[in-house]
Design a protein around this motif. Sequence first.
Motif, PDB file in Angstrom:
ATOM      1  N   LEU A  41       1.739  11.860   8.439  1.00  0.00           N
ATOM      2  CA  LEU A  41       1.921  11.192   7.264  1.00  0.00           C
ATOM      3  C   LEU A  41       3.031  11.718   6.324  1.00  0.00           C
ATOM      4  O   LEU A  41       3.864  10.922   5.737  1.00  0.00           O
ATOM      5  CB  LEU A  41       0.653  10.968   6.506  1.00  0.00           C
ATOM      6  CG  LEU A  41      -0.599  10.220   6.880  1.00  0.00           C
ATOM      7  CD1 LEU A  41      -1.603  10.205   6.280  1.00  0.00           C
ATOM      8  CD2 LEU A  41       0.288   8.541   6.931  1.00  0.00           C
ATOM      9  N   TYR A  92      -5.930   8.396   4.970  1.00  0.00           N
ATOM     10  CA  TYR A  92      -5.028   7.326   5.196  1.00  0.00           C
ATOM     11  C   TYR A  92      -5.236   6.663   3.947  1.00  0.00           C
ATOM     12  O   TYR A  92      -4.067   6.083   3.372  1.00  0.00           O
ATOM     13  CB  TYR A  92      -5.381   6.551   6.326  1.00  0.00           C
ATOM     14  CG  TYR A  92      -4.969   7.125   7.538  1.00  0.00           C
ATOM     15  CD1 TYR A  92      -3.843   7.401   7.963  1.00  0.00           C
ATOM     16  CD2 TYR A  92      -6.118   7.618   8.671  1.00  0.00           C
ATOM     17  CE1 TYR A  92      -3.487   7.927   9.263  1.00  0.00           C
ATOM     18  CE2 TYR A  92      -5.836   8.204   9.607  1.00  0.00           C
ATOM     19  CZ  TYR A  92      -4.469   8.420   9.862  1.00  0.00           C
ATOM     20  OH  TYR A  92      -4.215   9.046  11.091  1.00  0.00           O
ATOM     21  N   TYR A 115     -11.941   2.504   9.320  1.00  0.00           N
ATOM     22  CA  TYR A 115     -10.559   2.518   9.467  1.00  0.00           C
ATOM     23  C   TYR A 115     -10.094   1.296   9.786  1.00  0.00           C
ATOM     24  O   TYR A 115      -8.829   1.138   9.205  1.00  0.00           O
ATOM     25  CB  TYR A 115     -10.542   3.532  11.113  1.00  0.00           C
ATOM     26  CG  TYR A 115      -8.917   3.593  11.273  1.00  0.00           C
ATOM     27  CD1 TYR A 115      -8.323   4.934  10.768  1.00  0.00           C
ATOM     28  CD2 TYR A 115      -7.948   2.760  11.922  1.00  0.00           C
ATOM     29  CE1 TYR A 115      -6.779   5.115  10.801  1.00  0.00           C
ATOM     30  CE2 TYR A 115      -6.749   2.882  11.949  1.00  0.00           C
ATOM     31  CZ  TYR A 115      -6.011   4.137  11.491  1.00  0.00           C
ATOM     32  OH  TYR A 115      -4.905   4.094  11.741  1.00  0.00           O
ATOM     33  N   GLU A 163       6.519  10.799   7.683  1.00  0.00           N
ATOM     34  CA  GLU A 163       6.830   9.623   7.432  1.00  0.00           C
ATOM     35  C   GLU A 163       7.344   9.472   5.861  1.00  0.00           C
ATOM     36  O   GLU A 163       8.234   8.701   5.778  1.00  0.00           O
ATOM     37  CB  GLU A 163       5.541   8.801   7.657  1.00  0.00           C
ATOM     38  CG  GLU A 163       5.832   7.085   7.595  1.00  0.00           C
ATOM     39  CD  GLU A 163       4.517   6.388   7.406  1.00  0.00           C
ATOM     40  OE1 GLU A 163       3.482   6.871   7.413  1.00  0.00           O
ATOM     41  OE2 GLU A 163       4.540   5.223   7.513  1.00  0.00           O
ATOM     42  N   ASP A 164       6.754  10.164   5.083  1.00  0.00           N
ATOM     43  CA  ASP A 164       7.111  10.128   3.878  1.00  0.00           C
ATOM     44  C   ASP A 164       8.838  10.711   3.528  1.00  0.00           C
ATOM     45  O   ASP A 164       9.461  10.275   2.765  1.00  0.00           O
ATOM     46  CB  ASP A 164       6.340  10.865   2.757  1.00  0.00           C
ATOM     47  CG  ASP A 164       5.218  10.165   2.538  1.00  0.00           C
ATOM     48  OD1 ASP A 164       4.841   9.017   2.851  1.00  0.00           O
ATOM     49  OD2 ASP A 164       4.274  10.711   1.965  1.00  0.00           O
ATOM     50  N   SER A 221       1.365   1.546  12.586  1.00  0.00           N
ATOM     51  CA  SER A 221       0.296   2.639  12.756  1.00  0.00           C
ATOM     52  C   SER A 221       0.764   3.366  11.724  1.00  0.00           C
ATOM     53  O   SER A 221       2.236   3.955  11.532  1.00  0.00           O
ATOM     54  CB  SER A 221       0.388   3.177  14.006  1.00  0.00           C
ATOM     55  OG  SER A 221      -0.779   4.062  14.234  1.00  0.00           O
ATOM     56  N   PRO A 222      -0.065   4.327  10.940  1.00  0.00           N
ATOM     57  CA  PRO A 222       0.300   5.066   9.893  1.00  0.00           C
ATOM     58  C   PRO A 222       0.911   6.401  10.470  1.00  0.00           C
ATOM     59  O   PRO A 222       0.373   6.831  11.579  1.00  0.00           O
ATOM     60  CB  PRO A 222      -0.836   5.255   8.908  1.00  0.00           C
ATOM     61  CG  PRO A 222      -2.058   5.258   9.888  1.00  0.00           C
ATOM     62  CD  PRO A 222      -1.400   3.956  10.602  1.00  0.00           C
ATOM     63  N   GLN A 250       3.560   2.382  -5.627  1.00  0.00           N
ATOM     64  CA  GLN A 250       5.133   2.177  -5.611  1.00  0.00           C
ATOM     65  C   GLN A 250       5.274   0.546  -5.753  1.00  0.00           C
ATOM     66  O   GLN A 250       6.077   0.278  -6.273  1.00  0.00           O
ATOM     67  CB  GLN A 250       5.541   2.554  -4.184  1.00  0.00           C
ATOM     68  CG  GLN A 250       5.732   3.946  -3.660  1.00  0.00           C
ATOM     69  CD  GLN A 250       6.067   4.223  -2.263  1.00  0.00           C
ATOM     70  OE1 GLN A 250       6.733   3.398  -1.654  1.00  0.00           O
ATOM     71  NE2 GLN A 250       5.639   5.192  -2.044  1.00  0.00           N
ATOM     72  N   ARG A 289      -2.041  -3.705  17.338  1.00  0.00           N
ATOM     73  CA  ARG A 289      -2.387  -2.318  17.413  1.00  0.00           C
ATOM     74  C   ARG A 289      -3.700  -1.926  18.002  1.00  0.00           C
ATOM     75  O   ARG A 289      -3.883  -0.979  18.869  1.00  0.00           O
ATOM     76  CB  ARG A 289      -2.466  -1.627  15.996  1.00  0.00           C
ATOM     77  CG  ARG A 289      -1.126  -1.369  15.500  1.00  0.00           C
ATOM     78  CD  ARG A 289      -1.229  -1.012  14.135  1.00  0.00           C
ATOM     79  NE  ARG A 289      -1.952   0.131  13.932  1.00  0.00           N
ATOM     80  CZ  ARG A 289      -2.499   0.568  12.706  1.00  0.00           C
ATOM     81  NH1 ARG A 289      -2.171  -0.258  11.772  1.00  0.00           N
ATOM     82  NH2 ARG A 289      -3.228   1.574  12.311  1.00  0.00           N
ATOM     83  N   ASP A 335      -2.678   7.582   1.274  1.00  0.00           N
ATOM     84  CA  ASP A 335      -1.554   7.337   1.727  1.00  0.00           C
ATOM     85  C   ASP A 335      -1.249   5.809   0.987  1.00  0.00           C
ATOM     86  O   ASP A 335      -0.123   5.379   0.456  1.00  0.00           O
ATOM     87  CB  ASP A 335      -1.200   7.450   2.959  1.00  0.00           C
ATOM     88  CG  ASP A 335       0.250   7.154   3.429  1.00  0.00           C
ATOM     89  OD1 ASP A 335       0.961   7.871   2.886  1.00  0.00           O
ATOM     90  OD2 ASP A 335       0.525   6.288   4.053  1.00  0.00           O
ATOM     91  N   GLN A 390       9.868   7.011  -1.759  1.00  0.00           N
ATOM     92  CA  GLN A 390       8.863   7.211  -2.283  1.00  0.00           C
ATOM     93  C   GLN A 390       9.062   7.584  -3.838  1.00  0.00           C
ATOM     94  O   GLN A 390      10.088   7.901  -4.197  1.00  0.00           O
ATOM     95  CB  GLN A 390       8.510   8.931  -1.590  1.00  0.00           C
ATOM     96  CG  GLN A 390       8.448   8.575  -0.137  1.00  0.00           C
ATOM     97  CD  GLN A 390       7.269   8.077   0.306  1.00  0.00           C
ATOM     98  OE1 GLN A 390       6.130   8.147  -0.373  1.00  0.00           O
ATOM     99  NE2 GLN A 390       7.586   7.334   1.165  1.00  0.00           N
ATOM    100  N   TYR A 443      -9.618  -0.109   6.353  1.00  0.00           N
ATOM    101  CA  TYR A 443      -8.148   0.582   5.880  1.00  0.00           C
ATOM    102  C   TYR A 443      -7.057  -0.054   6.458  1.00  0.00           C
ATOM    103  O   TYR A 443      -6.061  -0.592   5.632  1.00  0.00           O
ATOM    104  CB  TYR A 443      -8.127   2.026   6.167  1.00  0.00           C
ATOM    105  CG  TYR A 443      -6.705   2.624   6.228  1.00  0.00           C
ATOM    106  CD1 TYR A 443      -5.997   2.568   5.056  1.00  0.00           C
ATOM    107  CD2 TYR A 443      -5.983   2.880   7.692  1.00  0.00           C
ATOM    108  CE1 TYR A 443      -4.663   3.111   5.287  1.00  0.00           C
ATOM    109  CE2 TYR A 443      -4.679   2.968   7.594  1.00  0.00           C
ATOM    110  CZ  TYR A 443      -3.891   3.247   6.598  1.00  0.00           C
ATOM    111  OH  TYR A 443      -2.612   3.697   6.612  1.00  0.00           O
TER     112      TYR A 443
END
Lengths: 374, 374, 374, 374, 374
Positions: free
Chosen positions: E95, A259, A177, E98-99, E22-23, A269, A162, A262, E105, A180
Amino acid sequence: MANYNKRIRYKNKWRNIKVGESPGTIAIPDDAVKPRIAVFSFNQTDLQISEGSDFKTITQQIKKCTEHTHWIKINGLGDAALIESIGSLLNINHLVLEDVVNTHQRPKFDEYDDYVFGTSRIIYFNKKDEMVNCQFSALVKDNLIISFEERHYNYFGVVEARLQAGKGSIRTAGPGYIFYALTDTILDNYFVLLGNLGDQIDQTEDRLYKSPDKTIMFEAQQLKRMLIAIRRACWPERDKINDMIRSENALITKEVKVYLRDAYDHCIQAMDLIESYKEVTSSLIDLYLSMVSNRMNEIMKVLTIISVIFIPLTFIAGIYGMNFSREDTHGHVISDNMPELYLHHGYIYALILMLAIGIIQLIIFWRKGWFNKL
Amino acid sequence: MANYNKRIRYKNKWRNIKVGESPGTIAIPDDAVKPRIAVFSFNQTDLQISEGSDFKTITQQIKKCTEHTHWIKINGLGDAALIESIGSLLNINHLVLEDVVNTHQRPKFDEYDDYVFGTSRIIYFNKKDEMVNCQFSALVKDNLIISFEERHYNYFGVVEARLQAGKGSIRTAGPGYIFYALTDTILDNYFVLLGNLGDQIDQTEDRLYKSPDKTIMFEAQQLKRMLIAIRRACWPERDKINDMIRSENALITKEVKVYLRDAYDHCIQAMDLIESYKEVTSSLIDLYLSMVSNRMNEIMKVLTIISVIFIPLTFIAGIYGMNFSREDTHGHVISDNMPELYLHHGYIYALILMLAIGIIQLIIFWRKGWFNKL
Amino acid sequence: MANYNKRIRYKNKWRNIKVGESPGTIAIPDDAVKPRIAVFSFNQTDLQISEGSDFKTITQQIKKCTEHTHWIKINGLGDAALIESIGSLLNINHLVLEDVVNTHQRPKFDEYDDYVFGTSRIIYFNKKDEMVNCQFSALVKDNLIISFEERHYNYFGVVEARLQAGKGSIRTAGPGYIFYALTDTILDNYFVLLGNLGDQIDQTEDRLYKSPDKTIMFEAQQLKRMLIAIRRACWPERDKINDMIRSENALITKEVKVYLRDAYDHCIQAMDLIESYKEVTSSLIDLYLSMVSNRMNEIMKVLTIISVIFIPLTFIAGIYGMNFSREDTHGHVISDNMPELYLHHGYIYALILMLAIGIIQLIIFWRKGWFNKL
Amino acid sequence: MANYNKRIRYKNKWRNIKVGESPGTIAIPDDAVKPRIAVFSFNQTDLQISEGSDFKTITQQIKKCTEHTHWIKINGLGDAALIESIGSLLNINHLVLEDVVNTHQRPKFDEYDDYVFGTSRIIYFNKKDEMVNCQFSALVKDNLIISFEERHYNYFGVVEARLQAGKGSIRTAGPGYIFYALTDTILDNYFVLLGNLGDQIDQTEDRLYKSPDKTIMFEAQQLKRMLIAIRRACWPERDKINDMIRSENALITKEVKVYLRDAYDHCIQAMDLIESYKEVTSSLIDLYLSMVSNRMNEIMKVLTIISVIFIPLTFIAGIYGMNFSREDTHGHVISDNMPELYLHHGYIYALILMLAIGIIQLIIFWRKGWFNKL
Amino acid sequence: MANYNKRIRYKNKWRNIKVGESPGTIAIPDDAVKPRIAVFSFNQTDLQISEGSDFKTITQQIKKCTEHTHWIKINGLGDAALIESIGSLLNINHLVLEDVVNTHQRPKFDEYDDYVFGTSRIIYFNKKDEMVNCQFSALVKDNLIISFEERHYNYFGVVEARLQAGKGSIRTAGPGYIFYALTDTILDNYFVLLGNLGDQIDQTEDRLYKSPDKTIMFEAQQLKRMLIAIRRACWPERDKINDMIRSENALITKEVKVYLRDAYDHCIQAMDLIESYKEVTSSLIDLYLSMVSNRMNEIMKVLTIISVIFIPLTFIAGIYGMNFSREDTHGHVISDNMPELYLHHGYIYALILMLAIGIIQLIIFWRKGWFNKL
């Protein structure tokens, strides 16, 4: 039986604890591998990578690009001098350096005056299909992030990719970042691990329904133990991410926190999934044990039905095999002993008696429901 | 079976509780050992050690070096007068002195106006390989720390060595640092203990896979109980360290608190490890019990297959062993009884019948999957 | 089997609950014993004791010594008029008086405008070795403490003795200190109880290792149930003491609170001990059940080995016991049936065959590891 | 087996849930009984009761006595119009009315601007000895309390009696006190229920010790399930009472709160008792299962001892029943086969051999401790 | 066995996790179905519905009715472009998008500056009677609510019907109310699901009492697992609704919050029910296992009684079947061997002996209580 190879061993794990040693001592474990260093220096338009295995690699690259963000990636902790040098270069507390090399830390996030430090657990299956549980730690200061991995295994290749692609905010959002992104990669890998374990649970369950054998118990216990290992890594990871979100340190920017929130959801989860899998695994074990019980029951029923039917019959045959009805010396039978033997059709009567006893017993068993499947 | 020796006994443990006694009474247990005293007086450049067994040792040394920090190390609590003298010398509450000699305290940290007091559990295996769980307590006041250990066992040799080496801040950071160093040594030893137990778990597991026998159950229960004992020591230790970190008492300096935070992390790691080990031990017990079940199953299958095959055959043999077909007095067979016996090749036919029955049963068992390994 | 006597019964325990009755009704249970009253009036130099069984005993003594602290000790609640009189003398809420006579209260501490009220559980083994769980409650107002015990059993003799000795602050620290002293005596007795149970656990464990029999299961369950009973008393006691420490009522002086903090520590120690004992008791039950399983396994193995070896041999003997080889009417054997019988040394051959089959089976079992101790 | 009748069924319980229906819809369940209404209007000196089954009964009585406090007691919810009328008379939110008729509410306490609403679970054994778990709800507004019960069963007769007696503050303390009195009656009944269950636990335990049979398992499971049902009612009741105590609504007066605090204590006592009973019931199940195991063990031992002793003996008898030693055609025995048969006293020797084998086996079993009671 | 079809599989569930991606990447799972779109535009008097499958359907309808409230209902997520278009139209964070497409989820509620987002789990049984657990998510912004469902299954038909009927506040209370109505429908369906599971528990229990067989274990495990699945959906739903109630966002109006409080109560009721059902299911498993144990016990008793009675009798018959009492060559019996055979009535005596032994054994068993039902 392949699963036996994945057995997690506890031996030698805490060997490098020296009782009562001065805190902050950097004691390299004997089995630590030699470090490999890669420095990624980047800004929005530029990415320079330099690789090596000693401290010079780092200092040269940092001096060359003073305006870049640097990600210093160190795989292998087997060089105390390197760690010390980094420590004195960046002015890091010795307790932090100790945490870097003592590779049994729980995931945590510590804030210091001008840097932050975090650890996580990297878990993967190596080529021998053994579960490896090693340490990741990272130091963020100014425009630098230094990540330490215990092994040479290339775990963060996707982040490097990336970085080279340069899309999104990865090159511009600062070293926080990157921290993260590395944490998130670890979490994603937990899901991959859990996906694998989920597949194995399915397979074990399939075997349980189709052709149960005694290895199922071992497999289920292995699965359970791996789930426990992942849970031990994942549970404090949640607290760590939460600490990062609450941190007021400028190194964790507001953008990064979005982020991280998230990532926090992902972490919960994963916990959820682990708990579910643990319950399912436990119920597999219960099912298996009840199947063993049932099988035993069935075996006992067969044994009992056959034994109980034939034992009295064999006894009757034994009776008429006794030698009581002997002839006297003149060849005359002594008729008051066992007169049945001299009955006309006595043999047929005996057979009929036996048949009748057998049938009556079968009826009794049938009435008792022994031919039902309990 | 060596593990049986390690059995923890509960007898006599609470013998020195006197119901309704006035609080603050110093009641020395009958089995308390006589004290041995060592006084370490030190500053950055100097270290003086004086040893003895009565109160004079302490007072002389304290008077001699008024500018030094003193660590008064007392091993053995069997001298009420000594404890009383120390209490009146330093003006200590009698409830504290009572806690020193009542050696079943939970780890705790209490603050008083001008001194602090803490207890911990020292756990080690003695020469007979028995687990010993005895009490450590320490009083910090002014430039003094007094540590009380229940036994003569030299547990803190490593701290003495560090004091003699004089590196780091051990000689300069005051008596609070000594308190930390002693606490940290106790925690390090918990890891060593857990390392040993981890090894034993591995060994027990190896035996379970290779040659399971019934001592495994005892061993696993022993391991579990030792883990419970360590947990009972470790869990309140965490609260104690936390109380020390939060304390605003000047005796616990800011520098010491940084180290205590490190000790706190270690404490949580130990808790984590204990919980994991407990889960693993429980799963060993489950595995063992399922192996016993399986073994039983297998035994029953062998018994049942052999019994069920031979019982009908023996019955047939019994039939033809009956004496129905007797000759009459003239030697003529009464031919309507058991004509099979007079058949040409009747014996061969009977054998063939038996063989057929046996083979049919084997086929039935094979179809039922009894030759599979459940 | 003596333990069976200690069985805790639930019958009749809640008989004196009257559904929907007006709150504050003083309903004396039918089995309540008549009260015995003792009044201790004391100051630093003087102690007067007067005994009796009616309200006059109390009023006379109180009037006589107006400057003293009074401890009115009432054993037995079987006199509603007495309770009512005390209530109106001191102006006590009827709900409180109801709690005094409804002897199934949880330990609690209630504060009212000018008095405080607390209850605890007194647990002891009576002369028949049965566990008795009865109620203690105490009212503190002005310079008075009134303690109510459900039975005549002399539980607080030690406090009376300390009062007579007059050492420490027991005569001078006010009625709140007496309340503490009584509470502390109850806690000390929990330790004595737990010490007894610990001894019994040790004995049960010894028997489990040396000569296990089926009473162990009953004993372990009894022990568990007693631990549960003590826990039910001890757990809310902790909250009660905590409420007393936090109370801002002048009746609980600062001096008393220091002692209460000590009692609080004891209470947590007791809880700790109870939990440990419960875990140990559970593990005894598990061990016992696994021993039963193992024993069964062993029995089945003996049965199976002997049966499986002899069943085929007996079958062979049965074969050669069949009467197929009959002579014809002239005494000539019909030689094509069972020729083995006419073989020279046929009997020896048959025995050798049987021996061979037996040995082969033994070898098979040995290979399968059935002679190992699983 | 009477207990089977008490089985709690889950069928049809949630039938009146209409998915996605508009909230606040008053959907009367099909099996709802027609309402019976009783209105109690009272002040300190006067009590008027009027009964009926429609809305008029209520309005007439309220209009007649405007200065009285009214308790409107409705048994049976099978009249939607009545509920609607009450709702519009008092201006009640439709969601509240829905809660009144949806009779599966958890106990709760809701406050609205000018009224309060609460629900509880009424649990009792009906004439068929089945456990009935139905809903109680109550609305308090101004000088009114309306109580709704699901069935006609006269549960609150004791409160009516106290109202008629008029002692204490029941007629003067307002509708909030009536609410308390009803709640307290429900709690008292929980104790009566628990008393019954305690008796049953005792009986089941007695049977377990004296004459265990397999219905014990069913009974214990029934008991457990009833305890779970009561716990489900009691646990949220505690929160409800706590909410009432904390409520700042004028309808719950300070006087009532004193009584509610008492009810709160009772609720915690009930919870305590339930948990204890659950633990005892579980231990009964464990004991029973261990007794089954032991019984099995004993049976197996008898079978094994008898089988193992007689199987070899029967084999020997079989040997000497073989027909090897036949005479030749001239009547001469072929002497090299089975010479034992021709031994003088051979039969006696054989019997002695058998006896010896039997005795040796008994000794072996005795040494192995099989005659002990494991 | 129909239940086996309902087995929940874990395979392939986490396949669309791409490690280190990538998020905010919108990765549509391979098995996603193509979207079907329905737009409901309504105000108090008007309701327009337009259906389609691409983005145009949405934009046209929104432009047409600017003053209406819109509910855009999307079933199926298999069109990344559509999701992207909606995201850019409403300016939604990547984001969040994406969810929407990552359909694993947990239920949650997230607030953003000018929109809110929530997810829930939709659980239902499809036509093949398999449990389907798919994702629902909804975005509320301005006068719009966009709901995303993973499948085409028409789950919210009842809400559509209420919208068409137009009663109550559904058309006037804004998009937040629609969000509530959808959430409430999901909760109502949980009750329907639980009602079904309750029926199945009843059926399984009935079968357990009437004709237990080994499928009961599988069924109970299936039920347990479904309960776990519903619990995993329901537990975080509670938190979600709580977050909505506490939200200060204007999109969740005060009116909606009143209804949400009702939904919150329902959610807790569902949790309660799930826990009860889980306990009942566990107790079914326990009961079943104890029945298997008892059955085994009974079988063993029959086997043992019959075996133990007949084995000695057969042995005696074997004794008198031995050939010791042979005649010599002259036909004279060798009388010192087996004289019993030549006894007058010897056969009768033997039979009487056998009968006596049998009866004595029966008496012994009866005394031991083996004919009782343990």
